[in-house]
Design an enzyme around this catalytic site. Sequence first.
Site, PDB file in Angstrom:
ATOM      1  N   THR A 128       6.423  -9.021   9.211  1.00 14.89           N
ATOM      2  CA  THR A 128       5.178  -9.868   8.689  1.00 14.89           C
ATOM      3  C   THR A 128       5.343 -11.114   9.764  1.00 14.89           C
ATOM      4  OG1 THR A 128       5.100  -9.032   6.664  1.00 14.89           O
ATOM      5  CG2 THR A 128       3.869 -10.830   7.159  1.00 14.89           C
ATOM      6  N   SER A 134       0.263  -6.341   6.517  1.00 13.84           N
ATOM      7  CA  SER A 134       0.080  -4.908   6.377  1.00 13.84           C
ATOM      8  C   SER A 134      -0.365  -4.254   7.865  1.00 13.84           C
ATOM      9  CB  SER A 134      -1.057  -4.449   5.337  1.00 13.84           C
ATOM     10  OG  SER A 134      -0.701  -4.933   4.056  1.00 13.84           O
ATOM     11  N   GLU A 243      10.462   2.504   0.657  1.00  7.44           N
ATOM     12  CA  GLU A 243      10.176   0.984   0.132  1.00  7.44           C
ATOM     13  C   GLU A 243       9.056   0.801  -0.849  1.00  7.44           C
ATOM     14  OE1 GLU A 243       9.039  -3.578   1.972  1.00  7.44           O
ATOM     15  OE2 GLU A 243       9.063  -1.760   3.409  1.00  7.44           O
ATOM     16  N   ARG A 244       7.943   1.865  -0.594  1.00  9.90           N
ATOM     17  CA  ARG A 244       6.923   1.675  -1.466  1.00  9.90           C
ATOM     18  C   ARG A 244       6.962   2.226  -2.735  1.00  9.90           C
ATOM     19  NH1 ARG A 244       2.992   2.656   3.523  1.00  9.90           N
ATOM     20  NH2 ARG A 244       2.723   0.211   4.055  1.00  9.90           N
ATOM     21  N   LEU A 338       1.496 -11.354 -26.544  1.00  8.17           N
ATOM     22  CA  LEU A 338       1.947 -11.174 -27.859  1.00  8.17           C
ATOM     23  C   LEU A 338       3.008 -12.047 -28.277  1.00  8.17           C
ATOM     24  CD1 LEU A 338       1.982  -7.407 -27.737  1.00  8.17           C
ATOM     25  CD2 LEU A 338       0.577  -8.765 -29.144  1.00  8.17           C
ATOM     26  N   GLU A 368      -5.112  -3.021  -1.671  1.00  2.00           N
ATOM     27  CA  GLU A 368      -6.414  -2.247  -0.948  1.00  2.00           C
ATOM     28  C   GLU A 368      -6.066  -1.417   0.290  1.00  2.00           C
ATOM     29  OE1 GLU A 368      -7.097  -6.116  -3.335  1.00  2.00           O
ATOM     30  OE2 GLU A 368      -5.415  -5.405  -2.042  1.00  2.00           O
TER      31      GLU A 368
END
Length: 382
Positions: A128, A134, A243-244, A338, A368
């Site tokens: 990155t 991305s 990785e995903r 909660l 996205e």
Amino acid sequence: MDDPFETTERTALRQSTAQFVRREITPHLDDWERAGEIPRDLHRRAAKAGLYGVGFAEEHGGDGGDTIDTVVATEAFLEAGGSSGCHAALFTHGIALPHMIATGDPALIDRFVRPALAGDVVCSLGVTEPDAGSDVAALRTTAVRDGDDYVVNGAKMFITSGTRADFVTTAVRTGGPGASGISLIVIEKGTPGFSVSRKLDKMGWLCSDTAELSFTDCRVPARNLVGAENGGFMLIAQVFVPERIIAAVHAYSVAQRCLDLTLGYARSRETFGKPLVARQVVRHKLVQMRQRIELARAYTRTVAARHAAGDQVAGEACLAKNAAVEACKYVVDEAVQLHGGMGYMRETEVERHYRDTRILGIGAGASEVMADLAAKLFGYDH
């Protein structure tokens, strides 16, 4: 049919991972959050415990196993109370080493992979950039061949473990525009021209150090090139799928931890003379939380098993990540709700998970981008 996630060996792996987390991690997490990083010695301790090399072949210095084993260990790590940020910082080698292993280059494996899997060095992945996340094909950091070296210029952003890393597997542009001009090269700490520009402050993952890196006329030996010149994009893409999958595991496992914590709180907390769990509205919320976790877990495990079997599941990995992230967002929000006022306090574990999990829909491919990529992979774009 036997469950591949519940074999005798994997049950033992789950138990040993949970024991390690409860002994070595949870008592210290608050201190590491304040320090902004985990100790280097934790890598060695995880390696000695046989957890660090799960999913890496023994011939490369790992502990063996496949995607299913990695999923089992990750689930156990997070469900035992280890934070998502701590897991990211401790296991960054999971995204920094596979490219070198895929090339089969014995020199790179001996110099970088084996020491990393022994926990002796810390590594990170530098893809990155300030203007390319991305969209990997848009990266601008250049590497120009000059004799026996590459001269690297550019910057990397949001690099996990970047401030502590002894080497960074770095994506650079060695050719023309687009994906076909990208290469991978290993840049070692201490190389002239390579510096950590700054340590970044984040909303969550506080114990996971994150850096901006700078390269100014940084001369890197050509022998550090990973694979063929201009062949880096495919190596990067191959690692995106596991990785995903693990990002999806992060999401539903943290959600499970939050459900467990919330159920315990709802049973012990009394309001108007009754425990919270006696209220129908609370019980229904708990059921909704479990429902979303179970569905995300079941689908992700199916995708992981197919990946372990060698199937192409790039599109399915996108779906698993997005589904698990949505489940996690719902669960951690309800967990804080909660818990009431205590859920908003830094001393409460669900508060940390609330902050930590926000990154899961951004890192390893934004939600996205995952949806759009899945559309293309399934042929829905024409």
